[in-house]
Scaffold this motif. Structure first.
Motif, PDB file in Angstrom:
ATOM      1  N   ASN A 232       0.818  -1.223   0.000  1.00  0.00           N
ATOM      2  CA  ASN A 232       0.000   0.000   0.000  1.00  0.00           C
ATOM      3  C   ASN A 232       0.850   1.270   0.000  1.00  0.00           C
ATOM      4  OD1 ASN A 232       0.807  -0.942   2.618  1.00  0.00           O
ATOM      5  ND2 ASN A 232      -0.270   0.814   3.454  1.00  0.00           N
ATOM      6  N   ILE A 233       2.160   1.138   0.163  1.00  0.00           N
ATOM      7  CA  ILE A 233       2.993   2.344   0.305  1.00  0.00           C
ATOM      8  C   ILE A 233       3.541   2.780  -1.052  1.00  0.00           C
ATOM      9  CG2 ILE A 233       5.033   3.346   1.407  1.00  0.00           C
ATOM     10  CD1 ILE A 233       4.637   1.235   3.646  1.00  0.00           C
ATOM     11  N   HIS A 234       3.266   4.031  -1.391  1.00  0.00           N
ATOM     12  CA  HIS A 234       3.698   4.602  -2.674  1.00  0.00           C
ATOM     13  C   HIS A 234       4.127   6.044  -2.431  1.00  0.00           C
ATOM     14  CE1 HIS A 234      -0.218   2.240  -3.456  1.00  0.00           C
ATOM     15  NE2 HIS A 234       0.780   1.384  -3.480  1.00  0.00           N
ATOM     16  N   PRO A 235       4.875   6.679  -3.322  1.00  0.00           N
ATOM     17  CA  PRO A 235       5.517   6.050  -4.474  1.00  0.00           C
ATOM     18  C   PRO A 235       6.756   5.235  -4.065  1.00  0.00           C
ATOM     19  CG  PRO A 235       6.118   8.366  -4.358  1.00  0.00           C
ATOM     20  CD  PRO A 235       5.146   8.114  -3.232  1.00  0.00           C
TER      21      PRO A 235
ATOM     22  N   ASN B   1       4.593  11.360   6.951  1.00  0.00           N
ATOM     23  CA  ASN B   1       3.475  12.233   7.304  1.00  0.00           C
ATOM     24  C   ASN B   1       2.203  11.955   6.511  1.00  0.00           C
ATOM     25  OD1 ASN B   1       4.412  13.210   4.937  1.00  0.00           O
ATOM     26  ND2 ASN B   1       5.212  15.126   5.779  1.00  0.00           N
ATOM     27  N   TYR B   2       2.090  10.767   5.944  1.00  0.00           N
ATOM     28  CA  TYR B   2       0.804  10.321   5.389  1.00  0.00           C
ATOM     29  C   TYR B   2       0.721   8.812   5.521  1.00  0.00           C
ATOM     30  CZ  TYR B   2       3.319   9.166   1.028  1.00  0.00           C
ATOM     31  OH  TYR B   2       4.190   8.650   0.099  1.00  0.00           O
ATOM     32  N   CYS B   3      -0.505   8.282   5.386  1.00  0.00           N
ATOM     33  CA  CYS B   3      -0.717   6.870   5.701  1.00  0.00           C
ATOM     34  C   CYS B   3       0.133   5.941   4.832  1.00  0.00           C
ATOM     35  CB  CYS B   3      -2.197   6.540   5.575  1.00  0.00           C
ATOM     36  SG  CYS B   3      -2.595   4.881   6.132  1.00  0.00           S
TER      37      CYS B   3
ATOM     38  N   GLU C  38      -1.850  10.240   0.333  1.00  0.00           N
ATOM     39  CA  GLU C  38      -0.901  11.353   0.183  1.00  0.00           C
ATOM     40  C   GLU C  38      -1.635  12.581  -0.346  1.00  0.00           C
ATOM     41  OE1 GLU C  38       2.285  13.746  -1.892  1.00  0.00           O
ATOM     42  OE2 GLU C  38       0.480  12.873  -2.706  1.00  0.00           O
ATOM     43  N   GLU C  39      -2.530  12.341  -1.312  1.00  0.00           N
ATOM     44  CA  GLU C  39      -3.310  13.458  -1.865  1.00  0.00           C
ATOM     45  C   GLU C  39      -4.222  14.060  -0.791  1.00  0.00           C
ATOM     46  OE1 GLU C  39      -6.381  12.432  -4.637  1.00  0.00           O
ATOM     47  OE2 GLU C  39      -6.294  14.356  -5.640  1.00  0.00           O
ATOM     48  N   GLU C  40      -4.876  13.166  -0.039  1.00  0.00           N
ATOM     49  CA  GLU C  40      -5.792  13.654   1.006  1.00  0.00           C
ATOM     50  C   GLU C  40      -5.068  14.457   2.081  1.00  0.00           C
ATOM     51  OE1 GLU C  40      -8.575   9.823   0.213  1.00  0.00           O
ATOM     52  OE2 GLU C  40      -7.353   9.872   2.022  1.00  0.00           O
ATOM     53  N   ARG C  41      -3.825  14.088   2.314  1.00  0.00           N
ATOM     54  CA  ARG C  41      -3.052  14.786   3.351  1.00  0.00           C
ATOM     55  C   ARG C  41      -2.612  16.174   2.883  1.00  0.00           C
ATOM     56  NH1 ARG C  41      -0.458  17.332   6.148  1.00  0.00           N
ATOM     57  NH2 ARG C  41       1.031  16.828   7.813  1.00  0.00           N
ATOM     58  N   PHE C  42      -2.307  16.299   1.586  1.00  0.00           N
ATOM     59  CA  PHE C  42      -1.689  17.549   1.135  1.00  0.00           C
ATOM     60  C   PHE C  42      -2.536  18.411   0.204  1.00  0.00           C
ATOM     61  CE2 PHE C  42       1.890  14.746   2.265  1.00  0.00           C
ATOM     62  CZ  PHE C  42       2.419  15.520   3.288  1.00  0.00           C
TER      63      PHE C  42
ATOM     64  N   ARG D 281      -8.884  18.995   1.736  1.00  0.00           N
ATOM     65  CA  ARG D 281      -8.972  19.428   3.143  1.00  0.00           C
ATOM     66  C   ARG D 281     -10.136  20.395   3.342  1.00  0.00           C
ATOM     67  NH1 ARG D 281      -2.798  20.480   4.021  1.00  0.00           N
ATOM     68  NH2 ARG D 281      -3.484  22.050   5.493  1.00  0.00           N
ATOM     69  N   LYS D 282     -10.333  21.262   2.336  1.00  0.00           N
ATOM     70  CA  LYS D 282     -11.431  22.231   2.415  1.00  0.00           C
ATOM     71  C   LYS D 282     -12.790  21.497   2.356  1.00  0.00           C
ATOM     72  CE  LYS D 282     -12.740  26.248  -0.178  1.00  0.00           C
ATOM     73  NZ  LYS D 282     -12.441  26.929  -1.432  1.00  0.00           N
ATOM     74  N   ALA D 283     -12.893  20.506   1.459  1.00  0.00           N
ATOM     75  CA  ALA D 283     -14.145  19.744   1.328  1.00  0.00           C
ATOM     76  C   ALA D 283     -14.474  19.018   2.635  1.00  0.00           C
ATOM     77  CB  ALA D 283     -14.017  18.736   0.185  1.00  0.00           C
ATOM     78  N   ARG D 284     -13.450  18.454   3.254  1.00  0.00           N
ATOM     79  CA  ARG D 284     -13.658  17.747   4.533  1.00  0.00           C
ATOM     80  C   ARG D 284     -14.115  18.720   5.612  1.00  0.00           C
ATOM     81  NH1 ARG D 284     -10.664  12.739   5.248  1.00  0.00           N
ATOM     82  NH2 ARG D 284     -10.555  13.203   7.453  1.00  0.00           N
TER      83      ARG D 284
END
Ligand code: SF4
Length: 202
Positions: free
Chosen positions: A35-38, A176-178, A184-188, A193-196
Motif C-alpha cells: 500500500n505504500i507509494h511512491p 506524514n501520510y498513511c 498522500e493526496e488527502e493529506r496535502f 482538506r477544504k471539502a472535509r
C-alpha cells in the motif's frame, strides 16, 4: 513464545515491540506493505523498518515486492470519488479502499505465520490512532481462523505518545501520510482538506 509482528513501518513498531517484550513474547518482524507509494517512499519506510529491527535487535522478514500496480488493481473499484462522503460518514478518514488494504496485509501476515511455524501473529496497525481499529480486529480474527493460527490482540493506541518519543530517540524517519497515493493526496491537497472541513462543519 515467538510472535510474528506485521510492521506497517519503523516508528509504529516502537511501542508494540516494547510491550510485547514486556509480556515475554519474542517479536519477529514482517514487512509486507504494498500500500505504500511512491517507490522512493516505500524504500524509505522499508529502510526505516530494517533500521528499527537492527537497533532493537529483532529479526525481520521482508517482502521486497513493490506493489503499486497490484494495489491499484485491487482497489480500483473502491477508490471512488475524491472526497467520498458516504465512507467518511462511517468513520472519519476511513475509505472503502482501506478495507481491502487491511484484508490484504493481515491475510498475508496470517498466511506467512502459518507457513513459517509461528503460532501467533499481530500487527503494528493496532498502534495507529488513524485506522478503523474494530474493522482491523475483525479482519485479523477472520484470517487467523482461516489459516489456523492465533491472533494476538492488544490496543497499542494507549502508548501513542510513548511510541512517538521512542521513535524520536532512535532517530527514525517519520512519515506524514498513511501510505497509498490517495492518502498522500488527502493529506496535502488543499481542495480535499477544504471539502472535509466544510462537510464536518455543515
Ligand atoms: S489510507 Fe492507508 S489504510 Fe487506507 S488504503 Fe491507503 S494506505 Fe491503506
Amino acid at each position: 513464545m515467538k510472535i510474528l509482528v506485521h510492521m506497517c513501518c519503523g516508528p509504529c513498531s516502537c511501542y508494540p515491540v516494547k510491550k510485547l517484550r514486556e509480556k515475554n513474547f519474542e517479536p519477529v518482524g514482517y514487512f509486507f506493505n504494498p500500500n505504500i507509494h511512491p517507490h522512493q517512499e516505500w524504500r524509505l519506510r522499508l529502510k526505516t523498518a530494517r533500521e528499527f529491527a537492527e537497533k532493537s535487535d529483532m529479526k525481520i522478514f521482508i517482502d521486497n515486492h513493490y506493489g503499486l500496480r497490484d494495489f491499484l488493481e485491487k482497489t480500483s473499484k473502491a477508490v471512488g470519488k475524491i472526497f467520498d462522503e458516504d465512507t467518511i460518514k462511517f468513520s472519519d478518514g476511513f475509505h472503502a479502499r482501506c478495507k481491502i488494504c487491511y484484508a490484504w496485509r493481515l491475510s498475508e501476515t496470517a498466511k506467512f505465520a502459518a507457513e513459517n511455524n509461528f503460532e501467533i501473529f499481530t500487527s503494528t496497525l493496532f498502534y495507529s490512532i488513524h485506522q478503523n481499529h474494530e474493522l482491523m480486529k475483525k479482519t485479523a480474527e477472520y484470517f487467523a481462523e482461516k489459516f489456523g493460527v492465533k491472533f494476538y490482540y492488544e490496543d497499542f493506541r494507549e502508548g501513542w505518545q510513548e511510541g512517538i518519543d521512542l521513535s524520536l530517540q532512535l532517530g527514525l524517519y517519520r512519515q506524514n501520510y498513511c501510505g497509498c497515493i490517495f492518502s498522500e493526496e488527502e493529506r496535502f491537497s488543499k481542495d480535499i482538506r477544504k471539502a472535509r472541513k466544510n462537510f464536518f462543519t455543515q
